[in-house]
Design an enzyme around this catalytic site. Structure first.
Site, PDB file in Angstrom:
ATOM      1  N   GLY A  48       0.872  -1.182   0.000  1.00  0.00           N
ATOM      2  CA  GLY A  48       0.000   0.000   0.000  1.00  0.00           C
ATOM      3  C   GLY A  48       0.895   1.214   0.000  1.00  0.00           C
ATOM      4  O   GLY A  48       1.765   1.336  -0.844  1.00  0.00           O
ATOM      5  N   GLU A  49       0.733   2.021   0.998  1.00  0.00           N
ATOM      6  CA  GLU A  49       1.571   3.228   1.095  1.00  0.00           C
ATOM      7  C   GLU A  49       2.176   3.239   2.505  1.00  0.00           C
ATOM      8  O   GLU A  49       1.470   3.453   3.485  1.00  0.00           O
ATOM      9  CB  GLU A  49       0.700   4.450   0.803  1.00  0.00           C
ATOM     10  N   SER A  50       3.486   3.023   2.554  1.00  0.00           N
ATOM     11  CA  SER A  50       4.134   2.859   3.865  1.00  0.00           C
ATOM     12  C   SER A  50       4.041   4.124   4.722  1.00  0.00           C
ATOM     13  O   SER A  50       3.946   4.030   5.946  1.00  0.00           O
ATOM     14  CB  SER A  50       5.590   2.439   3.694  1.00  0.00           C
ATOM     15  N   CYS A  77       5.685  -5.686  -0.110  1.00  0.00           N
ATOM     16  CA  CYS A  77       5.859  -4.350  -0.657  1.00  0.00           C
ATOM     17  C   CYS A  77       5.984  -3.263   0.430  1.00  0.00           C
ATOM     18  O   CYS A  77       6.979  -3.246   1.143  1.00  0.00           O
ATOM     19  CB  CYS A  77       4.740  -4.084  -1.654  1.00  0.00           C
ATOM     20  N   ARG A 104      12.758   2.963  -1.201  1.00  0.00           N
ATOM     21  CA  ARG A 104      11.349   3.060  -1.607  1.00  0.00           C
ATOM     22  C   ARG A 104      11.214   3.450  -3.074  1.00  0.00           C
ATOM     23  O   ARG A 104      12.026   4.195  -3.597  1.00  0.00           O
ATOM     24  CB  ARG A 104      10.618   4.129  -0.770  1.00  0.00           C
ATOM     25  N   ILE A 132       4.554  -3.094  -8.013  1.00  0.00           N
ATOM     26  CA  ILE A 132       3.850  -1.803  -8.105  1.00  0.00           C
ATOM     27  C   ILE A 132       4.541  -0.822  -7.159  1.00  0.00           C
ATOM     28  O   ILE A 132       4.384  -0.904  -5.945  1.00  0.00           O
ATOM     29  CB  ILE A 132       2.356  -1.944  -7.707  1.00  0.00           C
ATOM     30  N   ARG A 133       5.337   0.056  -7.708  1.00  0.00           N
ATOM     31  CA  ARG A 133       6.086   1.031  -6.885  1.00  0.00           C
ATOM     32  C   ARG A 133       6.776   0.358  -5.697  1.00  0.00           C
ATOM     33  O   ARG A 133       6.791   0.855  -4.577  1.00  0.00           O
ATOM     34  CB  ARG A 133       5.138   2.121  -6.367  1.00  0.00           C
ATOM     35  N   HIS A 169       3.741  -8.131  -5.074  1.00  0.00           N
ATOM     36  CA  HIS A 169       2.385  -8.365  -4.548  1.00  0.00           C
ATOM     37  C   HIS A 169       1.889  -9.782  -4.839  1.00  0.00           C
ATOM     38  O   HIS A 169       1.127  -9.978  -5.794  1.00  0.00           O
ATOM     39  CB  HIS A 169       1.415  -7.363  -5.177  1.00  0.00           C
ATOM     40  N   GLU A 171      -0.374 -11.420  -3.490  1.00  0.00           N
ATOM     41  CA  GLU A 171      -1.831 -11.542  -3.325  1.00  0.00           C
ATOM     42  C   GLU A 171      -2.590 -11.107  -4.577  1.00  0.00           C
ATOM     43  O   GLU A 171      -3.782 -11.373  -4.707  1.00  0.00           O
ATOM     44  CB  GLU A 171      -2.289 -10.732  -2.097  1.00  0.00           C
TER      45      GLU A 171
HETATM   46  N1  GLN Z   1       5.677   2.900  -2.871  1.00  0.00           N
HETATM   47  C1  GLN Z   1       4.980   2.419  -1.726  1.00  0.00           C
HETATM   48  C2  GLN Z   1       5.635   2.917  -0.457  1.00  0.00           C
HETATM   49  O1  GLN Z   1       6.637   3.511  -0.484  1.00  0.00           O
HETATM   50  C3  GLN Z   1       4.921   0.906  -1.729  1.00  0.00           C
HETATM   51  C4  GLN Z   1       4.124   0.426  -2.893  1.00  0.00           C
HETATM   52  C5  GLN Z   1       3.353  -0.843  -2.672  1.00  0.00           C
HETATM   53  O2  GLN Z   1       3.207  -1.329  -1.563  1.00  0.00           O
HETATM   54  N2  GLN Z   1       2.848  -1.355  -3.748  1.00  0.00           N
HETATM   55  O3  GLN Z   1       5.116   2.696   0.561  1.00  0.00           O
END
Ligand code: GLN
Length: 186
Positions: A48-50, A77, A104, A132-133, A169, A171
């Site tokens: 997600g977004e840390s 991730c 990151r 994904i990122r 990911h 999942e």
């Molecule tokens: N870029 C996100 C972060 O820095 C991580 C991306 C993800 O979990 N798919 O948290």
């Protein structure tokens, strides 16, 4: 007694993990409160977004329960960033449970997301890994960290004691193998 796996449900891809655990017939619970974490036999920390998750961890008083949690963890991730030993910044305050550093967003922006197949150590079939990122593991700080899969010479799936960490990911694919390996640790 059947085991319960918690899925940290503050933000991000938690619902997909829960679905995958359902598919495997594993009792699971979306966890958001300290006492819920303590009841779990294993825990998934999703992507997600840390930075957002880090803020919510403190707002929900989850930092101590997460630091105390000694049972198996599957981090994916953003979850890897949260467990890492990265220096705390204004944006992310990692939990320092996994002796590695990571960078990151090292694979680029959302639009640069990709899927590739990776080979997992001791597994017969390749795994479809969706990035994904994602973070890139830049330094491993203990020889107890086992690298289970790499991409372009960078570790993307590691195991440290009873913690598994994937920079992608699992999942989001329809391959349940990584979740199965994690469940076998419980
Ligand atoms: N870029 C996100 C972060 O820095 C991580 C991306 C993800 O979990 N798919 O948290």
């Amino acid at each position: 007694m059947s085991k319960t796996v918690g899925v940290l449900g503050l933000q991000g891809a938690y619902a997909k993990h829960s679905k995958m655990l359902d598919q495997l017939g594993i009792k699971n619970l979306i966890v958001r409160y300290p006492d819920e974490i303590e009841k779990c036999d294993g825990l998934v920390i999703p992507g997600g977004e840390s930075s957002t998750m880090s803020i919510l961890i403190d707002q929900m008083d989850l930092r101590k329960p997460l630091q105390r949690f000694k049972k198996p963890i599957l981090a994916t991730c953003a979850g890897v960033i949260l467990l890492s030993e990265n220096k705390s910044s204004a944006k992310v305050k990692p939990l320092h449970k996994l002796p590695l550093l990571c960078e990151r967003n090292a694979y680029g922006r959302q639009i640069e997301s990709f899927m590739t197949t990776i080979e997992i150590q001791n597994e017969h079939q390749n795994f479809p890994a969706i990035f994904i990122r994602g973070p890139k593991i830049s330094q491993i700080k203990s020889n107890k960290v086992e690298v289970l899969a790499q991409l372009d010479n960078s570790p993307v799936l590691v195991k440290y004691k009873n913690i598994m960490a994937a920079t992608f990911h699992p999942e989001l694919s329809n391959n349940t193998r990584i979740h199965e390996i994690f469940i076998n640790l419980i």
